[in-house]
Structures are given as C-alpha cells and as structure tokens.
Write a protein that holds these residues in place. Structure first.
Motif, PDB file in Angstrom:
ATOM      1  N   LYS A  43       0.802  -1.108  -0.313  1.00 39.35           N
ATOM      2  CA  LYS A  43       0.232  -0.123   0.032  1.00 39.35           C
ATOM      3  C   LYS A  43       0.561   1.336   0.201  1.00 39.35           C
ATOM      4  O   LYS A  43       0.630   2.055   0.952  1.00 39.35           O
ATOM      5  N   GLN A  44       1.613   1.375  -0.533  1.00 41.24           N
ATOM      6  CA  GLN A  44       2.522   2.494  -1.205  1.00 41.24           C
ATOM      7  C   GLN A  44       2.644   2.639  -2.714  1.00 41.24           C
ATOM      8  O   GLN A  44       2.204   2.353  -3.538  1.00 41.24           O
ATOM      9  N   GLU A  45       2.519   4.499  -2.726  1.00 45.19           N
ATOM     10  CA  GLU A  45       2.814   4.704  -4.466  1.00 45.19           C
ATOM     11  C   GLU A  45       3.846   5.517  -4.345  1.00 45.19           C
ATOM     12  O   GLU A  45       4.380   6.283  -3.211  1.00 45.19           O
ATOM     13  N   TRP A  46       4.396   5.699  -5.517  1.00 51.24           N
ATOM     14  CA  TRP A  46       5.306   6.533  -6.029  1.00 51.24           C
ATOM     15  C   TRP A  46       4.758   7.585  -7.286  1.00 51.24           C
ATOM     16  O   TRP A  46       4.589   6.911  -7.451  1.00 51.24           O
ATOM     17  N   THR A  47       5.022   8.963  -6.863  1.00 49.00           N
ATOM     18  CA  THR A  47       4.714   9.700  -8.205  1.00 49.00           C
ATOM     19  C   THR A  47       5.978  10.174  -8.824  1.00 49.00           C
ATOM     20  O   THR A  47       7.321  10.706  -8.141  1.00 49.00           O
ATOM     21  N   GLY A  48       5.455  11.455  -9.762  1.00 45.38           N
ATOM     22  CA  GLY A  48       7.025  12.234 -11.153  1.00 45.38           C
ATOM     23  C   GLY A  48       6.527  12.441 -11.777  1.00 45.38           C
ATOM     24  O   GLY A  48       4.868  12.026 -12.665  1.00 45.38           O
ATOM     25  N   THR A  49       7.577  12.314 -12.794  1.00 46.02           N
ATOM     26  CA  THR A  49       7.566  12.997 -14.241  1.00 46.02           C
ATOM     27  C   THR A  49       7.484  12.171 -15.389  1.00 46.02           C
ATOM     28  O   THR A  49       8.583  11.349 -14.769  1.00 46.02           O
ATOM     29  N   TYR A  50       7.717  12.046 -16.200  1.00 46.63           N
ATOM     30  CA  TYR A  50       8.330  10.829 -17.140  1.00 46.63           C
ATOM     31  C   TYR A  50       8.352  11.425 -18.752  1.00 46.63           C
ATOM     32  O   TYR A  50       8.081  12.155 -19.186  1.00 46.63           O
ATOM     33  N   SER A  51       9.519  11.743 -19.466  1.00 49.12           N
ATOM     34  CA  SER A  51       9.989  11.556 -20.537  1.00 49.12           C
ATOM     35  C   SER A  51       9.866  10.480 -21.815  1.00 49.12           C
ATOM     36  O   SER A  51      10.689   8.747 -21.388  1.00 49.12           O
ATOM     37  N   LEU A  52       9.814  10.376 -22.901  1.00 43.60           N
ATOM     38  CA  LEU A  52       9.537   9.218 -23.647  1.00 43.60           C
ATOM     39  C   LEU A  52      10.470   9.959 -24.908  1.00 43.60           C
ATOM     40  O   LEU A  52       9.936  10.588 -25.836  1.00 43.60           O
ATOM     41  N   GLU A  53      11.474   9.296 -24.753  1.00 45.97           N
ATOM     42  CA  GLU A  53      11.988   9.362 -26.881  1.00 45.97           C
ATOM     43  C   GLU A  53      12.400   8.250 -27.560  1.00 45.97           C
ATOM     44  O   GLU A  53      12.692   7.041 -26.924  1.00 45.97           O
ATOM     45  N   LYS A  54      11.838   8.062 -28.444  1.00 44.31           N
ATOM     46  CA  LYS A  54      11.643   6.765 -29.457  1.00 44.31           C
ATOM     47  C   LYS A  54      12.888   6.935 -29.686  1.00 44.31           C
ATOM     48  O   LYS A  54      14.191   7.405 -31.067  1.00 44.31           O
ATOM     49  N   ILE A  55      13.130   5.051 -29.780  1.00 42.16           N
ATOM     50  CA  ILE A  55      14.378   4.530 -30.304  1.00 42.16           C
ATOM     51  C   ILE A  55      14.380   4.061 -31.867  1.00 42.16           C
ATOM     52  O   ILE A  55      15.477   4.460 -32.965  1.00 42.16           O
ATOM     53  N   ASP A  56      13.179   3.189 -32.496  1.00 46.70           N
ATOM     54  CA  ASP A  56      12.998   2.728 -33.738  1.00 46.70           C
ATOM     55  C   ASP A  56      11.533   2.168 -33.566  1.00 46.70           C
ATOM     56  O   ASP A  56      10.639   2.973 -32.691  1.00 46.70           O
ATOM     57  N   ASN A  57      10.893   1.887 -34.995  1.00 47.07           N
ATOM     58  CA  ASN A  57       9.418   1.582 -35.370  1.00 47.07           C
ATOM     59  C   ASN A  57       8.819   1.133 -33.621  1.00 47.07           C
ATOM     60  O   ASN A  57       7.526   1.147 -33.623  1.00 47.07           O
ATOM     61  N   SER A  58       9.572   0.556 -32.982  1.00 49.55           N
ATOM     62  CA  SER A  58       8.124  -0.589 -31.778  1.00 49.55           C
ATOM     63  C   SER A  58       9.255  -0.135 -30.096  1.00 49.55           C
ATOM     64  O   SER A  58       8.371  -1.058 -30.027  1.00 49.55           O
ATOM     65  N   SER A  59       9.957   0.891 -30.215  1.00 47.07           N
ATOM     66  CA  SER A  59      10.864   0.733 -29.196  1.00 47.07           C
ATOM     67  C   SER A  59      10.673   2.156 -28.471  1.00 47.07           C
ATOM     68  O   SER A  59      11.632   2.700 -29.527  1.00 47.07           O
ATOM     69  N   SER A  60      10.928   2.873 -27.203  1.00 49.31           N
ATOM     70  CA  SER A  60      11.008   4.085 -27.713  1.00 49.31           C
ATOM     71  C   SER A  60      11.639   4.009 -26.111  1.00 49.31           C
ATOM     72  O   SER A  60      11.739   3.342 -24.885  1.00 49.31           O
ATOM     73  N   LYS A  61      12.512   5.028 -25.272  1.00 49.02           N
ATOM     74  CA  LYS A  61      13.346   5.001 -24.099  1.00 49.02           C
ATOM     75  C   LYS A  61      12.697   5.658 -23.319  1.00 49.02           C
ATOM     76  O   LYS A  61      11.763   6.516 -23.553  1.00 49.02           O
ATOM     77  N   LEU A  62      12.872   5.793 -21.978  1.00 50.70           N
ATOM     78  CA  LEU A  62      11.511   5.209 -20.793  1.00 50.70           C
ATOM     79  C   LEU A  62      12.018   6.675 -19.700  1.00 50.70           C
ATOM     80  O   LEU A  62      13.010   5.969 -19.326  1.00 50.70           O
ATOM     81  N   GLY A  63      12.368   7.557 -19.164  1.00 50.70           N
ATOM     82  CA  GLY A  63      12.412   8.452 -17.900  1.00 50.70           C
ATOM     83  C   GLY A  63      12.341   8.485 -17.251  1.00 50.70           C
ATOM     84  O   GLY A  63      10.919   9.348 -17.152  1.00 50.70           O
ATOM     85  N   LEU A  64      12.099   7.995 -15.938  1.00 54.02           N
ATOM     86  CA  LEU A  64      10.915   8.229 -14.912  1.00 54.02           C
ATOM     87  C   LEU A  64      12.047   9.040 -13.834  1.00 54.02           C
ATOM     88  O   LEU A  64      12.393   8.809 -13.558  1.00 54.02           O
ATOM     89  N   THR A  65      10.892  10.248 -13.509  1.00 51.47           N
ATOM     90  CA  THR A  65      11.802  11.052 -12.404  1.00 51.47           C
ATOM     91  C   THR A  65      10.873  11.398 -11.356  1.00 51.47           C
ATOM     92  O   THR A  65      10.101  11.984 -11.471  1.00 51.47           O
ATOM     93  N   PHE A  66      11.357  10.278 -10.228  1.00 52.37           N
ATOM     94  CA  PHE A  66      10.126  10.197  -9.227  1.00 52.37           C
ATOM     95  C   PHE A  66      10.732  11.254  -8.396  1.00 52.37           C
ATOM     96  O   PHE A  66      11.281  11.978  -8.526  1.00 52.37           O
ATOM     97  N   GLU A  67       9.401  12.470  -7.576  1.00 55.93           N
ATOM     98  CA  GLU A  67       9.488  13.413  -6.620  1.00 55.93           C
ATOM     99  C   GLU A  67      11.072  13.105  -5.837  1.00 55.93           C
ATOM    100  O   GLU A  67      11.358  14.321  -5.258  1.00 55.93           O
TER     101      GLU A  67
END
Length: 84
Positions: free
Chosen positions: A20-44
């Motif tokens: 019963k815990q939660e973490w929040t933040g913002t994310y960025s998405l950078e396309k790598i190719d047609n089927s995948s992307s790099k995901l960056g999660l910045t936690f508060e």
C-alpha cells in the motif's frame, strides 16, 4: 510484488499494491525505432531518474502486448500493458 504503473499526460504513479505505497513523478519518452522507446522516470523523492524501455512484445502466436522494463540498482521490473 504486486506493482502497477499508470500514466497520465507527463506524470506517472507507481503503486505497490502489496504494501500500500505509491510513488509519483514525471516521465519522458524518446523514440528509439518503430517498436520501442527509451523511458525516463523522474521520481519526486529520488535524485537519480530511472531509465527503462517501452516497446511491443510479440509472442509465438503472433499476439502482442505493450511492455515496459525498468532497471534500478536493485531490481529489474517488467510491466505488461492492459486495456483500460
């Protein structure tokens, strides 16, 4: 561990349903190719962002699922998408 990762606009919520815990933040998405992307999660509450990959997993029966794989110093977490 029972974890849920959900996204809205440019924010995310990572929920540990077991403890019963939660973490929040913002994310960025950078396309790598047609089927995948790099995901960056910045936690508060963390200094270092967590990097992952968002992509499509193709199974032997040709079915597909959206997936996210995150890697931290201690864990590798894999999430399989669900229709909402």
């Amino acid at each position: 561990m029972d974890l849920t990762l959900s996204f809205e606009e440019k924010s995310f919520i990572l929920t540990d349903n077991t403890h019963k815990q939660e973490w929040t933040g913002t994310y960025s998405l950078e396309k790598i190719d047609n089927s995948s992307s790099k995901l960056g999660l910045t936690f508060e509450n963390l200094e270092e962002p967590v990097t992952g990959v968002y992509g499509t997993r193709v199974y032997s029966d040709d079915s597909e699922s959206a997936t996210i794989t995150l890697q931290t110093d201690e864990n590798i977490l894999s999430f399989v998408g669900e229709d909402s």
